[in-house]
Design a protein around this motif. Structure first.
Motif, PDB file in Angstrom:
ATOM      1  N   VAL A  77       0.864  -1.184   0.000  1.00  0.00           N
ATOM      2  CA  VAL A  77       0.000   0.000   0.000  1.00  0.00           C
ATOM      3  C   VAL A  77       0.897   1.230   0.000  1.00  0.00           C
ATOM      4  O   VAL A  77       1.650   1.463   0.958  1.00  0.00           O
ATOM      5  CB  VAL A  77      -0.953  -0.002   1.210  1.00  0.00           C
ATOM      6  N   SER A  78       0.837   2.005  -1.074  1.00  0.00           N
ATOM      7  CA  SER A  78       1.740   3.139  -1.239  1.00  0.00           C
ATOM      8  C   SER A  78       1.214   4.377  -0.513  1.00  0.00           C
ATOM      9  O   SER A  78       0.074   4.413  -0.036  1.00  0.00           O
ATOM     10  CB  SER A  78       1.913   3.445  -2.724  1.00  0.00           C
ATOM     11  N   TRP A  79       2.061   5.421  -0.482  1.00  0.00           N
ATOM     12  CA  TRP A  79       1.658   6.693   0.122  1.00  0.00           C
ATOM     13  C   TRP A  79       0.517   7.324  -0.668  1.00  0.00           C
ATOM     14  O   TRP A  79      -0.370   7.954  -0.075  1.00  0.00           O
ATOM     15  CB  TRP A  79       2.856   7.618   0.202  1.00  0.00           C
ATOM     16  N   ALA A  80       0.488   7.123  -1.968  1.00  0.00           N
ATOM     17  CA  ALA A  80      -0.636   7.630  -2.770  1.00  0.00           C
ATOM     18  C   ALA A  80      -1.936   6.939  -2.367  1.00  0.00           C
ATOM     19  O   ALA A  80      -2.994   7.581  -2.294  1.00  0.00           O
ATOM     20  CB  ALA A  80      -0.342   7.411  -4.256  1.00  0.00           C
ATOM     21  N   ASP A  81      -1.878   5.625  -2.091  1.00  0.00           N
ATOM     22  CA  ASP A  81      -3.073   4.916  -1.620  1.00  0.00           C
ATOM     23  C   ASP A  81      -3.526   5.450  -0.267  1.00  0.00           C
ATOM     24  O   ASP A  81      -4.723   5.560   0.005  1.00  0.00           O
ATOM     25  CB  ASP A  81      -2.782   3.414  -1.515  1.00  0.00           C
ATOM     26  N   VAL A  82      -2.558   5.791   0.585  1.00  0.00           N
ATOM     27  CA  VAL A  82      -2.899   6.336   1.900  1.00  0.00           C
ATOM     28  C   VAL A  82      -3.604   7.684   1.763  1.00  0.00           C
ATOM     29  O   VAL A  82      -4.622   7.948   2.403  1.00  0.00           O
ATOM     30  CB  VAL A  82      -1.630   6.463   2.773  1.00  0.00           C
ATOM     31  N   LEU A  83      -3.062   8.562   0.911  1.00  0.00           N
ATOM     32  CA  LEU A  83      -3.681   9.878   0.712  1.00  0.00           C
ATOM     33  C   LEU A  83      -5.081   9.748   0.130  1.00  0.00           C
ATOM     34  O   LEU A  83      -5.998  10.494   0.510  1.00  0.00           O
ATOM     35  CB  LEU A  83      -2.801  10.726  -0.205  1.00  0.00           C
ATOM     36  N   ALA A  84      -5.269   8.790  -0.785  1.00  0.00           N
ATOM     37  CA  ALA A  84      -6.602   8.581  -1.352  1.00  0.00           C
ATOM     38  C   ALA A  84      -7.580   8.118  -0.287  1.00  0.00           C
ATOM     39  O   ALA A  84      -8.741   8.541  -0.269  1.00  0.00           O
ATOM     40  CB  ALA A  84      -6.519   7.557  -2.484  1.00  0.00           C
ATOM     41  N   ALA A  85      -7.135   7.242   0.633  1.00  0.00           N
ATOM     42  CA  ALA A  85      -8.004   6.796   1.711  1.00  0.00           C
ATOM     43  C   ALA A  85      -8.302   7.934   2.682  1.00  0.00           C
ATOM     44  O   ALA A  85      -9.413   8.042   3.220  1.00  0.00           O
ATOM     45  CB  ALA A  85      -7.366   5.618   2.445  1.00  0.00           C
ATOM     46  N   ASN A  86      -7.316   8.808   2.919  1.00  0.00           N
ATOM     47  CA  ASN A  86      -7.533   9.961   3.800  1.00  0.00           C
ATOM     48  C   ASN A  86      -8.637  10.867   3.268  1.00  0.00           C
ATOM     49  O   ASN A  86      -9.393  11.471   4.046  1.00  0.00           O
ATOM     50  CB  ASN A  86      -6.242  10.769   3.954  1.00  0.00           C
ATOM     51  N   GLU A  87      -8.735  10.989   1.954  1.00  0.00           N
ATOM     52  CA  GLU A  87      -9.790  11.816   1.370  1.00  0.00           C
ATOM     53  C   GLU A  87     -11.181  11.300   1.742  1.00  0.00           C
ATOM     54  O   GLU A  87     -12.139  12.060   1.796  1.00  0.00           O
ATOM     55  CB  GLU A  87      -9.633  11.858  -0.152  1.00  0.00           C
ATOM     56  N   ARG A  88     -11.289  10.002   2.000  1.00  0.00           N
ATOM     57  CA  ARG A  88     -12.566   9.412   2.393  1.00  0.00           C
ATOM     58  C   ARG A  88     -12.704   9.290   3.911  1.00  0.00           C
ATOM     59  O   ARG A  88     -13.604   8.616   4.406  1.00  0.00           O
ATOM     60  CB  ARG A  88     -12.720   8.036   1.748  1.00  0.00           C
ATOM     61  N   GLY A  89     -11.781   9.903   4.655  1.00  0.00           N
ATOM     62  CA  GLY A  89     -11.875   9.884   6.118  1.00  0.00           C
ATOM     63  C   GLY A  89     -11.343   8.624   6.759  1.00  0.00           C
ATOM     64  O   GLY A  89     -11.673   8.328   7.914  1.00  0.00           O
ATOM     65  N   VAL A  90     -10.507   7.849   6.056  1.00  0.00           N
ATOM     66  CA  VAL A  90      -9.997   6.582   6.562  1.00  0.00           C
ATOM     67  C   VAL A  90      -8.538   6.751   6.989  1.00  0.00           C
ATOM     68  O   VAL A  90      -7.733   7.360   6.272  1.00  0.00           O
ATOM     69  CB  VAL A  90     -10.117   5.472   5.494  1.00  0.00           C
ATOM     70  N   LEU A  91      -8.204   6.207   8.157  1.00  0.00           N
ATOM     71  CA  LEU A  91      -6.842   6.237   8.677  1.00  0.00           C
ATOM     72  C   LEU A  91      -6.138   4.955   8.243  1.00  0.00           C
ATOM     73  O   LEU A  91      -6.690   3.856   8.346  1.00  0.00           O
ATOM     74  CB  LEU A  91      -6.856   6.341  10.206  1.00  0.00           C
ATOM     75  N   VAL A  92      -4.891   5.064   7.782  1.00  0.00           N
ATOM     76  CA  VAL A  92      -4.173   3.921   7.228  1.00  0.00           C
ATOM     77  C   VAL A  92      -2.793   3.805   7.886  1.00  0.00           C
ATOM     78  O   VAL A  92      -2.051   4.785   7.962  1.00  0.00           O
ATOM     79  CB  VAL A  92      -4.004   4.044   5.699  1.00  0.00           C
ATOM     80  N   VAL A  93      -2.488   2.593   8.352  1.00  0.00           N
ATOM     81  CA  VAL A  93      -1.123   2.258   8.778  1.00  0.00           C
ATOM     82  C   VAL A  93      -0.569   1.314   7.722  1.00  0.00           C
ATOM     83  O   VAL A  93      -1.000   0.159   7.620  1.00  0.00           O
ATOM     84  CB  VAL A  93      -1.108   1.588  10.162  1.00  0.00           C
ATOM     85  N   SER A  94       0.368   1.782   6.917  1.00  0.00           N
ATOM     86  CA  SER A  94       0.938   0.994   5.837  1.00  0.00           C
ATOM     87  C   SER A  94       2.345   0.555   6.197  1.00  0.00           C
ATOM     88  O   SER A  94       3.184   1.381   6.588  1.00  0.00           O
ATOM     89  CB  SER A  94       0.964   1.806   4.542  1.00  0.00           C
ATOM     90  N   ARG A  95       2.615  -0.744   6.081  1.00  0.00           N
ATOM     91  CA  ARG A  95       3.942  -1.255   6.389  1.00  0.00           C
ATOM     92  C   ARG A  95       4.995  -0.599   5.486  1.00  0.00           C
ATOM     93  O   ARG A  95       6.067  -0.185   5.948  1.00  0.00           O
ATOM     94  CB  ARG A  95       3.953  -2.774   6.206  1.00  0.00           C
ATOM     95  N   LYS A  96       4.687  -0.498   4.221  1.00  0.00           N
ATOM     96  CA  LYS A  96       5.618   0.066   3.254  1.00  0.00           C
ATOM     97  C   LYS A  96       5.911   1.530   3.556  1.00  0.00           C
ATOM     98  O   LYS A  96       7.064   1.982   3.487  1.00  0.00           O
ATOM     99  CB  LYS A  96       5.026  -0.084   1.849  1.00  0.00           C
ATOM    100  N   VAL A  97       4.905   2.276   3.926  1.00  0.00           N
ATOM    101  CA  VAL A  97       5.073   3.709   4.175  1.00  0.00           C
ATOM    102  C   VAL A  97       5.805   3.952   5.494  1.00  0.00           C
ATOM    103  O   VAL A  97       6.678   4.822   5.588  1.00  0.00           O
ATOM    104  CB  VAL A  97       3.692   4.404   4.191  1.00  0.00           C
TER     105      VAL A  97
END
Length: 953
Positions: free
Chosen positions: A252-272
C-alpha cells in the motif's frame, strides 16, 4: 627478560595457582560472573522485549500490508502522518453532537485500493455463559485462519473456529471463566451456543481476555437481539478495521494512503512506515515540525549507574579473595624475588590472577546470561505481557559487558598486588605478616562525609530538588563505607563475655578487617538500595490508601435495579446473592427519593426533572474553612497533619468523598430503616433505630444540622414528556424547603460512603416526595471472587436481568513483586558475601583452627565458629545498609512533601499527607531471616573434624 616474557610467566603462574586453589578460584569466578550474568540477561531481555518497528507492525497488522480503520471523526477528509500516530480533520467542522453513530461511520470498503485483498476485524462487548455463571467480555470477529492475520492473532493449541457455531478463546479468558477446549458457551440475548475449538493469543497483549469468531457468527445475531429488546448499543460496538493486502504484492503506497484519507480513513501501511515519504509530500508535516522526544539521557545515566554498582560489588567481594590468595602464595611470591624478580614482577603475578579469573568469570557470566534468558523466556514474556519479536543479541554490547567484567577483575586484584609487591623477600619466605596500623584519617573523613551527605540530602528534600538528594545519599554511603573498618574493629570488644565461638568470630572479624570490611560494605550497598526503594514504595502505598475513598462501605455489597421494571425482580436477585455469596446477617432494603418527574428517566431538557438536596448551613462547623475566602492563607499556615485532620472533619468531607450509587440525584439522601442502619452504616444504636421507626431521619454528617434540624430543599418540576404528572401539576416548578428534626449519629459515621442522611418512608410521604425501593445491601465475609460474581450475574439474568451488583474492592491490588525481587536480590548478595568471607576466613585461619583441634577443642567449635563468622558479616552489613537506605528514602519523601504542600497552597482542599512508612516485612526478612540463614548454612556445610597437618618447617 622482556615485558611480554615476564607477563607470559606471570600468567602461567597465575593459571597454575588458580588450578591448585580451586575453591578460592571458584568463589572469585562466581562473584565476577554473577554481576556479568545479571547485566547480560538484562541487556538481552531489554533488547528482546522492546519490539523493533517491523515487529510492532507485525503485531498490529499481522502479515497484511496495511491496516485501514475509522478514526471516528465522521466521513470528512483527514490528514495523517506516515506512521498514523498523528492525524486530524482537514476541516475543523466535526460530527454533529448527538447524531447517529452509524450514520457518521466511514465506509472503509470504498477506500480500499483497487485489486487489494481485505479481511475485516470488528469486536463487541457481549455477555456469555461460563462454568460458574455469566461474564461480559469482548468478542472479536475475524477470519482467524486467514494468513493475513498471522502475527496479530496466533494459535496456541486446538484449532481455529470454522463456521457459525465455533469460537476460539485466549488463555486469560479460559482461566477466568473455567472453560476449556470443547466447552460450550451461550451468547446471552441472541441465545446462540458456541463451542470453544482452540486457544489463541495476541502476541502484543498476552493478558487479553477475549473470544474470537468467524465474521457474521456473533455480531449479526447480537445486533438483532439488541434491536428486538430495544437496547442501546455502545457507541463503538461493531466498528470495523480492515487488514489489506496490496494488489500483485506491491503493498500500500503513500498515494493509496492519501486517497483513503480523502474518504476519512486512517491507514497504517507497512511500506510507508518503514520507508516514509519526504516531508514535502506529507500535508501534515508542517504542523509536526520541531517535535522531539527525550529519555535517552536518563536511560544512559541509569545504565551507567547499574554497571558502576555491579563493578563496585565485584571489587568489594573479589578483592579480599585476591588478598587472601596473595597471602596464601606469599612463599611463592618470595621465591620470585629470590630468582631475580623485582616488585613489578610480583605485581604482575597477582594481577595475572585477576586477569585469568576475570576472563573466566566474564565468559561464564555472558554465556550463563544468554542461557538463562533463553530458558526463562516464557516467564519474562508473561511478566512483560507480550511476546519477544526475536531473541535479540548484540555482540558488540556483550563484548563490552565481558570487557567490563575482565577489567573489574583486574581492579579487584590491584590493591592486593600493590600490598604483595611491598613485602620484603624475608617476610614472604618466613610467613610473617608484619604489623599494620589502620588509617586514623579515614574514619574521620568518613564521619565528615556521612554527616555532610545527610545534610545535603535533607537540604535537597526540603528544597524539593532531587539532584542534591541523590548526590547527598551517595556521599553519605561513601562516608559510611569509610567508617566500616572502625565499626568492624569495635566488634572485637563486644565479645568479652560471650562463649568461645562468637568471641573468636568477633575478634577474627576485627583482626582481619581487610577481608571483613569489603564484604560488609558489599552487603551494605545491596541492602541500602533495596531498603531505599522498599521504603519509598511503602510510603507511596500508604499515601494512596489514605487518599482512597471507597464507593461502598467495606464488608458490604449492594444490589441495584437499573430501572423501575427491574425493581419487581429484586426478590429473586436477593435470593441469588444470598445463595452465591458469603453473606452474613441477611439483607436490608434501600430506596431512592425524588421530587417532580423521575430524574432517572432521560429527558431532553436538563431542567425537566425535580430535585431533592440537603442545604448545608453557613458558619463555623458547617462550611469547610479550606474553601472560599482566606482558604489559601489558612492552608499555607497548616502542617500536613493539621490539614489531614481538617480534611477529615464533617464540614470538609464533601470535598474529598466521591459519589456512589446511593447518591443519585439527592446528594446522599436514601430511604431506609433500622436494618439498613445496622447492615450498611454498622450503627447499632437502639435510639437511632427508634427514631427511624418514629419517622425521624438519622443524619450521619453533623455539618448539615443546626440546632438539631436540617434544611431539605425539594424542587417539584414536571417534564412535558411526563404527561400524567404534567396534568396533575401544571404550571411552573414549585420549590419547598422544609426543616426537619433529625437524630444525629456519632461523628465517626460521617465518612460512610454515599450516605449523608437516612430518610424514613413515613417522613418522605409526609413531605410529598416520591420513593421507590431500588436495591438491597448485604454484609459479606469477603469481596466477591470472579467465580462468585459470574454465578450471581447468571442468576440475575435468569431472573430477567436489569440489576447489577456493586462491591468495594479496596484501593487496588498490592503487587509485591518488586519488593520481593529487591528482597531476594539483597538476600542473595548478603548470603554470597557472608559465604565468601567465611570461606576466606577458613582459608586464612587454617593454622588457628588446627591449633584449636590440637589443644582439645570439641569438634563442634569449628562448625559453630564458621556459623558465627557468617552471621557477623551478614548482620553488620544488613544493619548498616538499612540505615544507609533510609537516607535517600526519607529525603525523597521530603521532596514529595514539599510538592504536596505547594499543591495544597494552590488548591487548599488537596491533601498534603505524605507519610514515611518503613517496610518492616522487608527489613525483618533482611535483618533477621537472612543472617540467621547465612549462619545456619555456614555451620551446616563446615566439617567439624580436621585432620592434623604436619608443622611446616
Amino acid at each position: 627478560m622482556s615485558v611480554f616474557t615476564g607477563w607470559r610467566a606471570a600468567l602461567r603462574i597465575a593459571r597454575r595457582d588458580a588450578m591448585r586453589a580451586k575453591g578460592r578460584s571458584a568463589l572469585v569466578v562466581a562473584m565476577i560472573a554473577l554481576p556479568v550474568l545479571g547485566v547480560t540477561a538484562a541487556d538481552v531481555t531489554y533488547r528482546s522485549v522492546t519490539p523493533t518497528l517491523a515487529e510492532e507492525l507485525s503485531t498490529e497488522m499481522g502479515a497484511a500490508d496495511a491496516l485501514f480503520s475509522d478514526p471516528g471523526m465522521g466521513a470528512g477528509a483527514i490528514q495523517q502522518m506516515p506512521d498514523a500516530k498523528s492525524y486530524s480533520l482537514v476541516s475543523e467542522k466535526g460530527p454533529e453532537p448527538g447524531s447517529d453513530p452509524d450514520a457518521r461511520r466511514t465506509d472503509i470498503g470504498a477506500a480500499l485500493p483497487e485489486g487489494a485483498q481485505a479481511t475485516s476485524i470488528q469486536s463487541v462487548p457481549a455477555t456469555v455463559t461460563t462454568r460458574y455463571g455469566m461474564t461480559t467480555t469482548d468478542i472479536v470477529e475475524v477470519r482467524t485462519a486467514d494468513p493475513m492475520v498471522r502475527g496479530r492473532v496466533d494459535l496456541v493449541r486446538g484449532a481455529f473456529p470454522r463456521g457459525d457455531g465455533q469460537l476460539a478463546a485466549t488463555e486469560p479468558f479460559l482461566k477466568k471463566s473455567g472453560l476449556r477446549i470443547g466447552s460450550r458457551t451461550t451468547l446471552r440475548g441472541a441465545e446462540r451456543t458456541y463451542t470453544v475449538t482452540g486457544v489463541v493469543e495476541q502476541p502484543d497483549d498476552l493478558k487479553s481476555a477475549a473470544l474470537y469468531a468467524e465474521p457474521g457468527a456473533v455480531i449479526a445475531p447480537w445486533r438483532a437481539a439488541a434491536a428486538h429488546d430495544k437496547k442501546v448499543l455502545p457507541p463503538n460496538a461493531g466498528v470495523k478495521e480492515w487488514l489489506v493486502k496490496g494488489a500483485h504484492g506491491a503493498g500500500v503506497s503513500w498515494a493509496d494512503v492519501l486517497a483513503a484519507n480523502e474518504r476519512g480513513v486512517l491507514v497504517v501501511s507497512r511500506k510507508v512506515v518503514l520507508d516514509p515519504p519526504p516531508d514535502s509530500e506529507v500535508p501534515m508535516a508542517r504542523s509536526m515540525s520541531g517535535s522531539s522526544y527525550g529519555g535517552s539521557e536518563e536511560l544512559s545515566v541509569a545504565l551507567i549507574t547499574v554497571v558502576a554498582m555491579a563493578a563496585l560489588e565485584i571489587v568489594l567481594l573479589a578483592g579480599p579473595a585476591f588478598a587472601v590468595g596473595a597471602r596464601r602464595s606469599r612463599r611463592q611470591l618470595g621465591l620470585v624475588g629470590t630468582c631475580g624478580g623485582d616488585r613489578r614482577h610480583v605485581r604482575a603475578v597477582v594481577l595475572s590472577g585477576g586477569l585469568v579469573l576475570g576472563g573466566v568469570g566474564a565468559v561464564v557470566g555472558v554465556g550463563a546470561g544468554l542461557l538463562l534468558t533463553m530458558v526463562f523466556r516464557p516467564v519474562i514474556e508473561g511478566w512483560a505481557g507480550h511476546r519477544f519479536g526475536s531473541l535479540s543479541v548484540h555482540p558488540s554490547e556483550l563484548l563490552i559487558i565481558a570487557a567490563i567484567g575482565l577489567v573489574t577483575g583486574l581492579l579487584a586484584a590491584l590493591a592486593p598486588a600493590i600490598v604483595a609487591s611491598r613485602q620484603s623477600v624475608l617476610e614472604s619466605l618466613s610467613g610473617r605478616r608484619g604489623i599494620r596500623r589502620s588509617s586514623r584519617a579515614l574514619p574521620v573523613l568518613g564521619s565528615v562525609a556521612l554527616l555532610a551527605g545527610i545534610a545535603i540530602a535533607v537540604y535537597g528534600g526540603t528544597t524539593g530538588d532531587s539532584t542534591p538528594v541523590a548526590g547527598g545519599s551517595v556521599v553519605a554511603e561513601l562516608g559510611l563505607l569509610c567508617c566500616i573498618p572502625v565499626i568492624v574493629g569495635l566488634l572485637g570488644r563486644l565479645g568479652r563475655r560471650l562463649p568461645l565461638p562468637p568471641r573468636m568470630a568477633l575478634r577474627d572479624a576485627a583482626r582481619n578487617r581487610g577481608r571483613t570490611a569489603p564484604a560488609v560494605a558489599a552487603v551494605m550497598a545491596a541492602v541500602a538500595g533495596s531498603v531505599a526503594i522498599a521504603t519509598y514504595m511503602s510510603s507511596s502505598l500508604a499515601e494512596a490508601d489514605y487518599e482512597y475513598t471507597p464507593v461502598i462501605a467495606p464488608g458490604t455489597v449492594a444490589l441495584f435495579a437499573s430501572d423501575s421494571r427491574a425493581v419487581e425482580r429484586l426478590p429473586l436477585a436477593r435470593a441469588a446473592v444470598e445463595r452465591n455469596l458469603a453473606t452474613a446477617g441477611g439483607h436490608a432494603d434501600v430506596g431512592r427519593v425524588w421530587a417532580g418527574s423521575d430524574c432517572s428517566v432521560y429527558y431532553e431538557s436538563e431542567n425537566d426533572c425535580g430535585s431533592v438536596e440537603l442545604i448545608k448551613p453557613t458558619g463555623k462547623g458547617h462550611s469547610c474553612p479550606l474553601t472560599g475566602k482566606g482558604a489559601k492563607e489558612l492552608a499555607a499556615s497548616l502542617s500536613a497533619d493539621e490539614h489531614k485532620k481538617l480534611m477529615r472533619s464533617p464540614a470538609c468531607l464533601d470535598e474529598t468523598q466521591y459519589s456512589s450509587s446511593f447518591d443519585g440525584e439527592t446528594g446522599g439522601i436514601v430511604v431506609g430503616d433500622a436494618a439498613f442502619l445496622s447492615t450498611y452504616v454498622k450503627l447499632r444504636d437502639p435510639a437511632a433505630a427508634s427514631a427511624l421507626a418514629a419517622g425521624t431521619p438519622v443524619l450521619l454528617n453533623p455539618a448539615y444540622a443546626r440546632n438539631g434540624e436540617v434544611a431539605l430543599k425539594a424542587v417539584h418540576r414536571y417534564s412535558d414528556q411526563d404527561k400524567e404528572n404534567r396534568k396533575l401539576h401544571p404550571g411552573k416548578a414549585v420549590t419547598r424547603t422544609d426543616r426537619l428534626k433529625v437524630y444525629q449519629a456519632p461523628q465517626r459515621y460521617a465518612t460512610t460512603p454515599g450516605v449523608r442522611m437516612i430518610l424514613p418512608l413515613r417522613a418522605a410521604e409526609r413531605l410529598g416526595l416520591h420513593t421507590e425501593v431500588n436495591g438491597s445491601v448485604f454484609r459479606v465475609a469477603h469481596a466477591p471472587t470472579d467465580a462468585e460474581d459470574q454465578r450471581v450475574s447468571a442468576a440475575i439474568e435468569l431472573a430477567g436481568g436489569g440489576l447489577y451488583l456493586q462491591s468495594e474492592s479496596g484501593p487496588g491490588n498490592r503487587d509485591d513483586t518488586i519488593l520481593l525481587i529487591l528482597s531476594l536480590f539483597a538476600g542473595v548478595v548478603t548470603l554470597g558475601a557472608a559465604a565468601i568471607t567465611t570461606g576466606l576466613a577458613k582459608a586464612d585461619a587454617e593454622a588457628d583452627l588446627t591449633t584449636l583441634s590440637a589443644v582439645g577443642a570439641p569438634p563442634a567449635v569449628r562448625r559453630t565458629l564458621s556459623g558465627f563468622q557468617c552471621l557477623v558479616v551478614a548482620l553488620t552489613g544488613v544493619l548498616l545498609g538499612t540505615a544507609a537506605g533510609l537516607v535517600p528514602a526519607v529525603a525523597l519523601r521530603l521532596v514529595d512533601l514539599r510538592q504536596a504542600v505547594q499543591n495544597m497552597k494552590v488548591n487548599p482542599v488537596e491533601s498534603a499527607y505524605t507519610p514515611i512508612v518503613l517496610p518492616w516485612a522487608t527489613i525483618g526478612l533482611l535483618a533477621v531471616a537472612v543472617p540467621l540463614l547465612a549462619g545456619l548454612l555456614a555451620a551446616a556445610f563446615t566439617r567439624s573434624r580436621q585432620a592434623l597437618a604436619r608443622r611446616a618447617g
